[in-house]
Design a protein around this motif. Sequence first.
Motif, PDB file in Angstrom:
ATOM      1  N   TYR A   1       0.853  -1.185   0.000  1.00  0.00           N
ATOM      2  CA  TYR A   1       0.000   0.000   0.000  1.00  0.00           C
ATOM      3  C   TYR A   1       0.890   1.237   0.000  1.00  0.00           C
ATOM      4  O   TYR A   1       1.970   1.235   0.579  1.00  0.00           O
ATOM      5  CB  TYR A   1      -0.927   0.019   1.219  1.00  0.00           C
ATOM      6  CG  TYR A   1      -1.934  -1.110   1.220  1.00  0.00           C
ATOM      7  CD1 TYR A   1      -3.155  -0.978   0.584  1.00  0.00           C
ATOM      8  CD2 TYR A   1      -1.647  -2.315   1.861  1.00  0.00           C
ATOM      9  CE1 TYR A   1      -4.078  -2.016   0.581  1.00  0.00           C
ATOM     10  CE2 TYR A   1      -2.559  -3.356   1.871  1.00  0.00           C
ATOM     11  CZ  TYR A   1      -3.767  -3.195   1.226  1.00  0.00           C
ATOM     12  OH  TYR A   1      -4.663  -4.229   1.219  1.00  0.00           O
TER      13      TYR A   1
ATOM     14  N   SER B   1       0.698   5.885  -0.572  1.00  0.00           N
ATOM     15  CA  SER B   1      -0.090   7.095  -0.799  1.00  0.00           C
ATOM     16  C   SER B   1      -0.078   7.441  -2.286  1.00  0.00           C
ATOM     17  O   SER B   1       0.692   6.889  -3.066  1.00  0.00           O
ATOM     18  CB  SER B   1       0.492   8.258   0.016  1.00  0.00           C
ATOM     19  OG  SER B   1       1.818   8.551  -0.426  1.00  0.00           O
ATOM     20  N   LYS B   2      -0.907   8.372  -2.667  1.00  0.00           N
ATOM     21  CA  LYS B   2      -0.981   8.757  -4.076  1.00  0.00           C
ATOM     22  C   LYS B   2       0.335   9.338  -4.575  1.00  0.00           C
ATOM     23  O   LYS B   2       0.704   9.162  -5.737  1.00  0.00           O
ATOM     24  CB  LYS B   2      -2.106   9.777  -4.270  1.00  0.00           C
ATOM     25  CG  LYS B   2      -3.504   9.199  -4.077  1.00  0.00           C
ATOM     26  CD  LYS B   2      -4.570  10.246  -4.365  1.00  0.00           C
ATOM     27  CE  LYS B   2      -5.968   9.669  -4.207  1.00  0.00           C
ATOM     28  NZ  LYS B   2      -7.021  10.676  -4.486  1.00  0.00           N
ATOM     29  N   LYS B   3       1.050  10.020  -3.694  1.00  0.00           N
ATOM     30  CA  LYS B   3       2.318  10.615  -4.100  1.00  0.00           C
ATOM     31  C   LYS B   3       3.391   9.567  -4.370  1.00  0.00           C
ATOM     32  O   LYS B   3       4.231   9.730  -5.252  1.00  0.00           O
ATOM     33  CB  LYS B   3       2.803  11.587  -3.020  1.00  0.00           C
ATOM     34  CG  LYS B   3       1.915  12.814  -2.826  1.00  0.00           C
ATOM     35  CD  LYS B   3       2.478  13.732  -1.756  1.00  0.00           C
ATOM     36  CE  LYS B   3       1.604  14.960  -1.572  1.00  0.00           C
ATOM     37  NZ  LYS B   3       2.141  15.866  -0.521  1.00  0.00           N
ATOM     38  N   GLU B   4       3.377   8.479  -3.591  1.00  0.00           N
ATOM     39  CA  GLU B   4       4.426   7.472  -3.703  1.00  0.00           C
ATOM     40  C   GLU B   4       4.055   6.319  -4.631  1.00  0.00           C
ATOM     41  O   GLU B   4       4.934   5.555  -5.039  1.00  0.00           O
ATOM     42  CB  GLU B   4       4.756   6.903  -2.322  1.00  0.00           C
ATOM     43  CG  GLU B   4       5.336   7.913  -1.352  1.00  0.00           C
ATOM     44  CD  GLU B   4       5.635   7.290  -0.010  1.00  0.00           C
ATOM     45  OE1 GLU B   4       5.055   6.217   0.288  1.00  0.00           O
ATOM     46  OE2 GLU B   4       6.450   7.854   0.731  1.00  0.00           O
TER      47      GLU B   4
END
Length: 241
Positions: free
Chosen positions: A23, A25-28
Amino acid sequence: MGQKVNPTGYRTGVFLGWKSRWYASKKEFSELLVEDQKIRKFIKTRKATTKDNHEVNMYPMISKIEIERTRDAVKLIIFSGRARDLTRNEGKVITELTEDLQNLIGRRFTIEVREIRSSHKDAQLVAEDIGDQLVKRASFRRVMKRSMEDAMKDGAKGIKIQLSGRLGGAEMSRTETSIQGSIPLSTLRANIDYGFYEAKIAQGHIGIQVWINNGEYGDKDEAAEADVKTSRGPRKSYKRG
């Protein structure tokens, strides 16, 4: 519908798990996705030079690579038809691969090797074996026939092989398909293994697709596909620079 849907994607989330399990975040997310592709490409395409100055794959007969991530570490599960070659010399090959990946990506790696007991029933390995023989200028019809016979002897319920390109050095590209046994592509409970490989011959590229029916999920007669052999990675943590 069965001819238009990838068997692996069709069953992922139902009977098959994801090859990348983590999982972010959207940034990573995009960055880690590129990392996964970089790791797989590094392992699958890395070459070694023999004494005769011929280039061969350093890690041969790798069917698939599964990736699991934690906050500061990456775990690789490598499915190979030659697990002993990877774990020989007290895991020296795996240790070197671990260090190379850590230098390439900048994260801490642990690698687990699982052996594929029957390479003739693994679609990806069958496709790559056909490609290697085509590069050596073997007859494509003879190669297809032998691969299907080997798979059926090992207990496969069915196999389908499709080659596309300038087969036999012909001027016009075409598609040749051979089927033996049953290939129920639209049946979700059917354990259909799929593999693709691109052989680079003198006349051009030949696309190789292989479908293998290994029965149904949950069959009592279905043999375990892998033996687990683990190689521990270094405990030292690596920070990304």
